[in-house]
Design an enzyme around this catalytic site. Structure first.
Site, PDB file in Angstrom:
ATOM      1  CD  GLU A 242     -53.503 -42.573  72.190  1.00 28.28           C
ATOM      2  OE1 GLU A 242     -53.679 -41.377  72.480  1.00 28.28           O
ATOM      3  OE2 GLU A 242     -52.413 -43.013  71.801  1.00 28.28           O
TER       4      GLU A 242
ATOM      5  CG  ASP B 135     -51.386 -39.391  75.369  1.00 27.65           C
ATOM      6  OD1 ASP B 135     -52.177 -39.263  76.325  1.00 27.65           O
ATOM      7  OD2 ASP B 135     -50.703 -40.414  75.159  1.00 27.65           O
TER       8      ASP B 135
ATOM      9  CG  ASP C 160     -48.602 -41.751  68.025  1.00 31.89           C
ATOM     10  OD1 ASP C 160     -48.406 -41.535  66.809  1.00 31.89           O
ATOM     11  OD2 ASP C 160     -48.057 -42.648  68.682  1.00 31.89           O
TER      12      ASP C 160
ATOM     13  CG  ASP D 158     -48.444 -37.730  71.754  1.00 28.54           C
ATOM     14  OD1 ASP D 158     -49.557 -37.875  71.198  1.00 28.54           O
ATOM     15  OD2 ASP D 158     -47.902 -38.638  72.400  1.00 28.54           O
TER      16      ASP D 158
END
Ligand code: 0R9
Length: 653
Positions: A434, A507, A511, A509
């Site tokens: 991403e 990542d 998102d 997290d």
């Protein structure tokens, strides 16, 4: 099973006891032979074995409520309110419960008095195997006004059966603790148990299934008077049904058939759950083939009869007729017709069942269509539209191939694909990354020989909300489809796929989790076989690096969770510093290589479809229009261990 009631035997050990212990010892030595595996799947198999025994009692006509309790220590208690296991003496001279829990039964189950028996789909090995693989197991029987109790440890009797009180109830209670020396996972998965109990309650109408999870302080109660009709409604939850669900039942040549279906107009896949003798047949089989043929034939005949298909038109394809269909087929066959296939016995194999189901379904669906002309017309028009869209997407796909060169040139607008040097599609890997900065690190960090990088911009299109045409307009996914190398949907061809592994790398997290779910949804929906072939993975970048400079150089350790962080702090000792990686982009390319991309040192999670229909429901929760449900789900599952729908078979490679 022959038993004599209420004559409790107190024999001392004999030769047969020794054989029994050897039998259970064999189970403890090679547990996987009896329950398939010693991971989470095997752990849950123990629960299904005991629950299935309780269900057998219900199927024989006794009791209607089964309660499963998950205790804080991950021990499991299963209670039924049937007749209670006969506590008396067995012909062998031992008590019946002792025989049930200590004698290994080849093939597993006790016969009960005919009828359609539950037996656990996978293994059906029964109570003695559960006992052998438990640190302890405690049995309580409520019968004839008395409460009996017995206790085993590691499969051996440690407290013989005795009366401990009086009662006016009847039933059986089995409380056991899976042995942590045997199982690599001892944590019971709430969703796995909850989904299974709910599914059972749907299939066996008017059976009350209760789940108490003391770890979460929750109680769930499942009971459906409408059975699989309610199941179909649940499958369509959050979607837009075109008319109320429809239900048929009947009995043909000793086979009991139940079928329920509903159509939705805002979903483009199909949701089909089938069962044989209450056993979920995830991989289908002859009953499912019969069902599909019956539906296809009925729709085509109707369409021709009423001129919705012209003479020159080809017949409608089954996949087009089933677009937006949610259905449940549950059949019960006599035991001599019960044949399962495949490695995990998820596929029903009895050939003579196919024409029986096909003809039954053909008749019932034809009748339904004749009786409901407006609905029939709109369903057939919907199927024709589905066919047209499928044709259009095939063309678009072909065009995309032709213009593939211009896709690569058009770099400003679309995702960037950095190909691998090798052309070996088995060994090559595609990393889906991403954002540009992470893409940059990955590009530098990779082994260019066999690793390709596709960096996706922003959030990928939410595939659940969009139809196939807007999907093809989405540049991110267009490039992804192009990179993978195969067509999508029913035209997906695993042999055209350019990569042995497709690895989602985001990542760690919220998102990142969301993007993982979006991408998995895309693959689930349009390239399901890629998941079924075990070629889709999620990369696991570390969260921290703990380091310290010493006279001998830098000591460091990467950590993937807070436990590891604590360990690392201890290991490295005072003077350490901690780097917390906020995203892949913050990692140096060599760090990314060594922790996340290097096949020798990385950890990958394999995405597998354990249960397509359940996954479908989860995806609807995640991707559909109910933002609140989605938010809650992502918050609860931020670690992204989608145990049940995309179960995670991980580990260092
Ligand atoms: C909590 C999980 N429940 C069980 O394991 C369970 C087994 C069982 C049972 C009978 C009744 N309730 C039960 N719950 C039973 C069966 C029969 C007669 N009486 C009671 C019968 O099959 O004829 N049993 C399962 C096997 C046996 N009982 C036995 F008969 F072999 F002992």
């Amino acid at each position: 099973m022959v038993f004599m009631d209420n004559k409790i035997n107190k024999n001392s050990y004999s030769e047969s006891d020794i054989q029994i212990l050897e039998g259970l010892e064999a189970v403890r030595k090679r547990p996987a032979m009896y329950i398939g595996s010693t991971d989470g799947r095997g752990l849950h198999q123990l629960i299904w074995e005991i629950v299935d025994n309780a269900l057998d009692e219900k199927m024989s006509g006794f009791g209607e409520k089964i309660t499963v309790t998950i205790h804080k220590d991950n021990s499991i208690r299963v209670q039924d309110n049937g007749r209670g296991i006969p506590p008396g003496k067995h012909v062998s001279g031992k008590s019946t419960p002792e025989v049930i829990f200590t004698v290994l039964h080849a093939g597993g189950k006790f016969d009960n008095n005919g009828g359609y028996k539950i037996s656990s789909g996978l293994h059906g090995v029964g109570a003695s195997v559960v006992n052998a693989l438990s640190s302890w197991l405690e049995l309580k029987i409520y019968r004839d006004g008395k409460i009996y109790q017995m206790r085993f440890e590691h499969g051996r009797v440690v407290k013989d059966i005795e009366v401990i009180g009086n009662t006016n109830k009847t039933g059986t209670e089995i409380w056991f603790k899976p042995d942590p020396k045997i199982f690599t996972q001892t944590e019971v998965n709430h969703a796995t148990v909850s989904d299974r109990l709910q599914e059972t309650a749907f299939i066996l109408k008017n059976t009350e299934m209760v789940l108490i999870d003391e770890r979460l302080s929750t109680v769930e109660n499942y009971k459906y008077e409408e059975g699989i009709l309610a199941y179909v409604e649940a499958l369509c939850e959050g979607k837009n049904p075109m008319f109320p669900p429809v239900y048929f039942e009947g009995s043909v040549q000793g086979i009991e058939i139940e079928y329920a279906f509903e159509y939705v107009d805002d979903f483009y896949g199909e949701m089909l759950a089938s069962f044989v003798n209450n056993i979920r047949t995830k991989d289908g089989g002859t009953h499912e083939t019969g069902l599909k043929s019956g539906i296809t034939r009925a729709f085509n005949d109707y369409a021709r009869k009423y001129g919705l298909l012209k003479e020159k038109d080809k017949n409608l394809d089954g996949v087009d007729i089933r677009e937006g269909l949610a259905c449940v087929l549950s059949i019960r066959v006599p035991e001599n017709m019960l044949q399962f296939e495949g490695q995990v016995k998820n596929k029903f194999g009895t050939a003579e069942v196919k024409p029986i189901i096909e003809n039954f379904i053909y008749e019932k669906i034809s009748y339904f269509l004749e009786e409901n002309n407006p609905q029939a017309t709109s369903l057939i028009n919907k199927a024709i539209k589905a066919r047209d869209v499928r044709e259009a997407s095939r063309k678009a796909r072909e065009d995309a191939r032709k213009v593939s060169k211009s896709i690569k040139v058009d770099r400003g607008v679309i995702s960037k694909l950095t190909p691998a040097q090798s052309k070996n599609s088995e060994l090559n890997e595609l990393f889906l990354v991403e954002g540009d900065s992470a893409g940059g690190s990955a590009k530098q960090g990779r082994d260019r020989k066999f690793q390709a990088i596709l960096s996706l911009r922003g959030k990928v299109l939410n595939t659940e909300k969009s139809d196939i045409n807007s999907l093809l307009d989405n540049n991110e996914l267009k490039t992804l489809i192009y990179a993978i190398g195969s067509d999508i949907g029913s035209k997906f061809d695993i042999d055209q796929v350019n990569f042995g592994k497709v690895i989602i790398m985001t990542d760690a997290d919220m998102d990142g989790a969301h993007i993982q779910v979006l991408l998995i949804t895309f693959f689930y929906r349009y390239m399901r076989e890629l998941i079924e072939h075990g070629r889709l993975y999620v990369a696991m970048p570390p969260l921290y690096k703990v380091q310290k400079s010493t006279s001998k150089g830098v000591k460091f350790r990467y950590c993937w969770d807070d436990n590891e962080l604590e360990e690392a702090k201890k290991e490295i000792g005072p003077g350490y510093s901690i780097v917390r990686f906020k995203g892949l982009g913050e990692m140096q390319s060599d760090q990314l290589w060594e922790t996340t991309m290097n096949p020798k040192t990385r950890t990958l999670m394999q995405v597998t479809i354990d249960d397509a229909t359940q996954a479908e429901r989860r995806i609807t929760t995640l991707m559909g229009n109910k933002a609140e449900l989605r938010k809650r789900w992502i918050e609860q599952n931020i670690q992204f261990t989608l145990e049940d729908d995309f179960s995670v078979a991980g580990g260092k490679e």
